[in-house]
Structures are given as structure tokens and as C-alpha cells.
Design a protein around this motif. Structure first.
Motif, short mmCIF file in Angstrom:
data_model
loop_
_atom_site.label_atom_id
_atom_site.label_comp_id
_atom_site.label_asym_id
_atom_site.label_seq_id
_atom_site.Cartn_x
_atom_site.Cartn_y
_atom_site.Cartn_z
N UNK A 19 0.98 -1.26 -0.01
CA UNK A 19 0.03 0.00 -0.04
C UNK A 19 0.86 1.43 0.12
N UNK A 22 2.12 1.78 -3.26
CA UNK A 22 1.17 2.27 -4.28
C UNK A 22 1.09 3.86 -4.15
N UNK A 23 1.00 4.42 -2.79
CA UNK A 23 1.03 5.61 -2.62
C UNK A 23 2.06 6.35 -3.01
N UNK A 203 -13.47 29.17 7.42
CA UNK A 203 -13.74 29.32 5.87
C UNK A 203 -14.34 30.86 5.87
N UNK A 233 0.53 32.62 -5.04
CA UNK A 233 -0.81 32.01 -4.39
C UNK A 233 -0.80 30.47 -4.09
N UNK A 237 -1.89 29.24 -0.41
CA UNK A 237 -2.99 28.38 -0.28
C UNK A 237 -2.49 26.97 0.48
N UNK A 241 -3.91 25.38 3.92
CA UNK A 241 -4.66 24.22 3.87
C UNK A 241 -4.08 23.25 4.84
N UNK B 93 -6.36 -2.53 -2.64
CA UNK B 93 -5.22 -2.12 -2.35
C UNK B 93 -5.24 -0.54 -2.82
N UNK B 94 -5.94 -0.18 -3.84
CA UNK B 94 -6.12 1.34 -4.10
C UNK B 94 -6.75 1.81 -3.15
N UNK B 96 -7.02 1.10 0.05
CA UNK B 96 -6.27 1.24 0.93
C UNK B 96 -5.13 2.43 1.26
N UNK B 97 -4.82 2.56 -0.16
CA UNK B 97 -4.06 3.66 -0.60
C UNK B 97 -4.54 5.14 -0.17
N UNK B 98 -5.71 5.31 -0.98
CA UNK B 98 -6.21 6.64 -1.14
C UNK B 98 -7.36 7.16 -0.53
N UNK B 101 -6.93 9.82 1.92
CA UNK B 101 -6.81 10.83 1.36
C UNK B 101 -8.21 11.80 0.78
N UNK B 107 -12.81 17.07 3.95
CA UNK B 107 -12.84 17.92 4.96
C UNK B 107 -12.18 19.20 4.59
N UNK B 109 -11.10 22.98 3.36
CA UNK B 109 -11.77 24.07 3.08
C UNK B 109 -11.60 24.45 1.70
N UNK B 110 -12.05 23.54 0.66
CA UNK B 110 -11.65 23.86 -0.81
C UNK B 110 -11.95 25.29 -1.42
N UNK B 111 -13.11 25.81 -0.76
CA UNK B 111 -13.63 26.89 -1.27
C UNK B 111 -12.65 28.21 -1.48
N UNK B 112 -11.78 28.05 -0.45
CA UNK B 112 -10.67 29.01 -0.19
C UNK B 112 -9.84 28.95 -1.42
N UNK B 113 -9.83 28.07 -2.36
CA UNK B 113 -8.94 27.98 -3.56
C UNK B 113 -9.83 28.53 -4.84
N UNK B 116 -7.68 30.52 -7.26
CA UNK B 116 -7.04 29.26 -8.26
C UNK B 116 -8.07 29.04 -9.39
N UNK B 120 -7.67 29.32 -13.51
CA UNK B 120 -7.72 28.18 -14.22
C UNK B 120 -8.80 28.20 -15.22
#
Lengths: 262, 254
Positions: A19, A22-23, A203, A233, A237, A241, B93-94, B96-98, B101, B107, B109-113, B116, B120
Motif C-alpha cells: 500500500x 502504491x501511495x 472558511x 498564490x 493556499x 490548507x 489496495x487502491x 487502502x492507499x487513497x 486522502x 474535509x 476548505x476547498x472553497x478558499x482555492x 485558483x 484556471x
């Protein structure tokens, strides 16, 4: 890097397990495609800046006094917001959780208002508290109030009746009931509410800073945006975060009941 | 009186009357000069402005703009989130790995981006849709995964004993059993998406309902601003109730 899965090294990689390997592969793939995208020229210049430029910008940012003074402003605003919103939330939550009548009369309003976008109240906050730090604190306090209140109310209702009866049969004084039975019993839901409240007040404060301010981390991000200084920027960020995630994890440590901590 | 207070409808009525009483107090406070009317407009003028805001500020167009953005985000969230959850379920396995993440992503605070995203995707509806998507996709992935992993053993065994192919097993057993949980994820994802969509419209002063508030505030039309906020809150509440109804319909008995 992609061969790490086939190699059977006895060293660090071997100890990582499948694992972990893989990461590593995924991280490497993301970083490599980032670099490839940066070098390809497919996007406008600097939209995806090369990693080393982001790293330099990060170092430059952390070394600058400007960053720390802005971070201090934001930290104070968030702390103020959480103190006001959290105190109000705990008080309202205890009241609502203590009475079935109050719960049915008032909690629906909190439930419905809770998930609405709070930032739309910002114009109201500006008129009430000015364009300075007051309106940012008010924004964060409003955001954090709802999760704290709802979580505290649920926690107060969830106190095990057996615990209360145990306290009574030991003839605890009211003060002892509060400190020995109620507070320990609702500690976890209250802290959970504060953790959620912390997240949304960050936020609220930062969004308010990006909308209208002349200091704070949100202002720093907007400044980088208006100068089109993309590495800066990204750096700002990343710091925001990382700080949010780290503080969240820190509060979470206290919400795991004793003895069950892994 | 006590019998009246004990009735089933008493609490909602008391709740509503308290709200009305509070607004009446504010109204009185403003009229006697205790509250500054240039900070808080009299509630009566806010109510009076509701009609004006709805008829004069192009609410139908704004509403459809926000709805379009929400629908776009919802479509993307479903098209990416559900397959991603299936993928993680299929490859342990994937997962377990992610999985951790994805939870961290949920969780964050994505809106702060959003600056960005502006760089884009440009200052367009596309930015708003992508922000809605980014903030709503993680719960769908996690709940899809949870739903598929929580399918009862006995159902899976029935499928096996009928010698279903892996695809049939997925389409006829796993997916139908997981739909209620997946919808919990979709509901959460859509709520996050809508919050961020309206918030971003307000912040970048672009598009639908969120921008309306910004515009009225910049005109210093106080009763109008308050009325618009009330309107947007009402719209979001109706949207949440609708989602809740669909979820209850999908999982009867819970």
C-alpha cells in the motif's frame, strides 16, 4: 519511480508494504504530470508553475514578516469567532438539548439555517461591524454557531440516563452532577461541534477576507491573485490548507474517547 | 392552557410565534431609535421588498442560472464520484492507499482555492460548476464505497449461487443494494455544491442568486439586500427538504 513495485528492495521501500509503495507511485505520478503540464505550455503561463518555483515561493512566504503579521490577524479573528460562536453555540445547545419542547420549537430553524451558505450574510456583517476585523469575526462566529449548537444539543440529549441515576444514587450535589456526570458525558459531542465549528469559521473568516479586507491570509491570497503571482498564490493556499488540516487533527485528538485512542 | 401547551402542534407554533415576536421587537427597536435603521432595516420594509426583489431583479433568470450550475455540478459529481467509489471498492489496495486522502479532501476548505479556479477556468459559469463539483465529489466517493462494502453477505452469496458474472453481480446485486447509501452521499455532495455555488456567485459577483445579494448590497439597498438573503435562504431550505424527501423515499423505514 514506477518500477518501485517490481523491485524487491530490502530497505525503506520494502518496509513500506504494497500500500505504501502504491501511495509513493501515485504521488510520484501526480508530481511528474504536474511538472510535465508546467513544461508543456498547454495552459497559460504560470497557471501551473513548476514545482521548484512553488517551493521557492513557499520558502519566501514563510521567511517574510508580511506573512506572519497577516497570519496573526487571521488567527486572532478565527479565535475571536470561535470564542463567540462557540460560547453561544454551547449555551443554545444546552438549552435546546435540555427540553423536548424547546427542541421541537426551535431546533428545526437551526437545522434548516445550518447548511445555508453563510457568506451571503457578509454584507449585513459589514454594515453592522464595519469593514475591519469586526465583520470577519462576526462572519466566523455566525458560521461556527450552528455546528456547535446542534452538536451540543444532540450530546445533551444523548447523556446516558444510567449515568444520571448513578449520580443521583450517590447523592451528588448539583455542581458535582455537572462536573462529574454531564460535562464528561457531553465532552465528545461538544468538542466535535467545536472542531466542525472551527473548520467553518476558518472558511467564513478567510472568505470574508478575500471579499473585502486589507489584512489577513485571505487578503494575501487575493493580492497574489491580483498580481497574477501564481507561485505565491499556491504557496499561500498550501500554508492555509496545511494549517487547517493540522489544527483539525489536533482538536480531533481530544474527541477520541480515552482508552480507545489508537 | 397547559393542555394547549401539551398538544403536538404547540412547539412549532411557539417557535414560529417567538420568531414573529423577535421580529416585532426589532421593528419596535428601530422605530424608537434603539437600533440603527441604516444597519438593520425594519422587518416590515424587508417583507415589503420581497415582492419587489422577486419581480424586478430578474429572479427567474437568476434562479435558472443557479439551477443550471447546480445541475452541472450534480451531473459531474455523479459521473465521477460513483464510478470512483466503485473503482475503490473493486481494488482493495487502491482503496487502502487513497481512502484517507479522499476523506481529507472531503474535509478540506476547498472553497478558499476559488482564486485558483478563477485563474484556471476564467470568471465564468464553468468556474462555479467546477467549484461545486470539487466541493461535492468526495462524499459521493466515500458513501458509494461504504454502500458497496456494506451489502449484506447473504445477497452476495445468492448472486454467487446463481452463478452471476461479475458484471451481473454488480448490476443486479451490489448496485441496487447500495443505492440508498449512495444517495446519502449524493445529498451531502449536492448540499456542499449548492452552498459553494451560491457563495461563489456572491464572492466573484457573477451569475445567479448569490450575485443578486452582492448587487443589492453594493447599491446600498438595505431592505432589498435582506429580502434577497431571506429569499436565497428559503430557496436552499426548499432544496434541502426536497433532497431529504427523495432520500426517505429511497430508504423507507429509516
Amino acid at each position: 519511480m514506477a518500477e518501485t513495485g517490481v523491485l524487491k528492495p530490502p530497505g525503506v521501500l520494502g518496509r513500506l508494504g504494497p500500500v505504501g509503495r502504491l501511495r509513493l507511485v501515485i504521488i510520484a505520478a501526480v508530481l511528474l504530470s504536474w511538472e510535465a503540464l508546467a513544461a508543456s505550455g498547454l495552459l497559460f503561463r504560470d497557471v501551473v508553475p513548476s514545482l521548484h518555483r512553488v517551493a521557492f515561493a513557499l520558502v519566501r512566504l514563510l521567511a517574510s514578516g508580511e506573512f506572519w503579521s497577516n497570519a496573526a490577524v487571521t488567527a486572532l479573528e478565527v479565535a475571536g469567532a470561535l470564542a463567540i460562536g462557540g460560547t453561544a453555540g454551547v449555551a443554545v445547545g444546552l438549552l435546546l438539548g435540555g427540553s423536548r419542547f424547546a427542541e421541537r420549537a426551535f431546533e428545526p430553524y437551526l437545522n434548516y439555517l445550518g447548511p445555508t451558505p453563510k457568506i451571503i450574510f457578509f454584507p449585513v456583517m459589514i454594515m453592522g461591524f464595519g469593514v475591519g476585523w469586526g465583520s470577519k469575526i462576526a462572519m466566523g462566529a455566525l458560521s461556527s454557531f450552528f455546528p456547535v449548537a446542534l452538536s451540543t444539543a444532540a450530546g445533551r440529549r444523548g447523556v446516558d440516563r444510567v449515568l444520571v441515576r448513578v449520580g443521583r444514587s450517590f447523592h451528588l450535589t448539583p455542581w458535582q452532577m455537572v462536573t462529574k456526570i454531564y460535562l464528561p458525558a457531553i465532552r465528545v459531542p461538544v468538542l466535535n461541534g467545536l472542531r466542525l465549528g472551527f473548520g467553518v469559521s476558518v472558511i467564513g473568516v478567510l472568505l470574508a477576507e478575500t471579499k473585502l479586507s486589507n489584512q489577513g491570509l485571505g487578503y494575501l491570497v487575493m493580492q497574489a491573485y491580483s498580481r497574477f503571482d501564481m507561485p505565491q498564490m499556491y504557496a499561500a493556499l498550501i500554508v492555509v490548507f496545511a494549517a487547517a488540516v493540522a489544527l483539525n487533527a489536533f482538536i480531533e485528538r481530544f474527541t477520541v474517547p480515552r482508552g480507545r485512542r489508537t | 392552557m397547559t393542555a394547549l401547551l401539551r398538544s403536538r402542534h404547540a412547539p412549532p407554533v411557539v417557535g414560529f410565534l417567538s420568531l414573529v415576536g423577535l421580529l416585532a421587537l426589532v421593528e419596535v427597536g428601530i422605530r424608537v431609535g434603539l437600533i440603527n435603521r441604516f444597519v438593520v432595516p425594519p422587518p416590515s420594509s424587508v417583507v415589503a421588498s420581497l415582492g419587489r426583489v422577486v419581480t424586478e431583479e430578474g429572479i427567474p433568470e437568476r434562479f435558472s442560472q443557479t439551477a443550471f450550475e447546480a445541475a452541472g455540478a450534480a451531473l459531474l459529481i455523479t459521473l465521477v464520484g460513483v464510478p470512483a467509489g466503485v473503482l475503490l471498492h473493486r481494488f482493495t489496495r487502491l482503496r487502502l492507499a487513497v481512502e484517507g486522502w479522499v476523506a481529507a479532501f472531503a474535509a478540506a476548505p476547498l472553497v478558499l482555492a476559488y482564486p485558483l479556479f478563477l485563474v484556471i477556468f476564467g470568471r465564468s459559469q464553468f468556474t462555479i460548476i467546477m467549484m461545486g463539483f470539487a466541493s461535492g465529489v468526495a462524499p459521493v466517493i466515500l458513501k458509494t464505497l461504504e454502500g458497496l462494502s456494506g451489502v449484506r453477505r447473504v445477497l452476495v452469496d445468492v448472486g454467487r449461487s446463481l452463478k452471476l458474472t461479475p458484471f451481473q453481480q454488480f448490476r443486479m446485486v451490489l448496485l441496487p443494494a447500495a443505492v440508498p447509501t449512495i444517495f446519502v452521499g449524493l445529498r451531502l455532495g449536492l448540499i456542499f455544491a449548492l452552498i459553494n455555488i451560491v457563495g461563489l456567485e456572491f464572492l466573484i459577483n457573477f451569475g445567479g442568486l448569490g450575485q443578486l445579494i452582492n448587487e443589492l448590497a453594493e447599491r446600498y439597498d438595505l431592505p432589498g439586500t435582506y429580502a434577497a438573503i431571506v429569499f436565497v435562504v428559503l430557496v436552499s431550505v426548499v432544496f434541502f427538504l426536497l433532497l431529504q424527501r427523495i432520500e426517505q423515499w429511497l430508504r423507507p423505514g429509516s
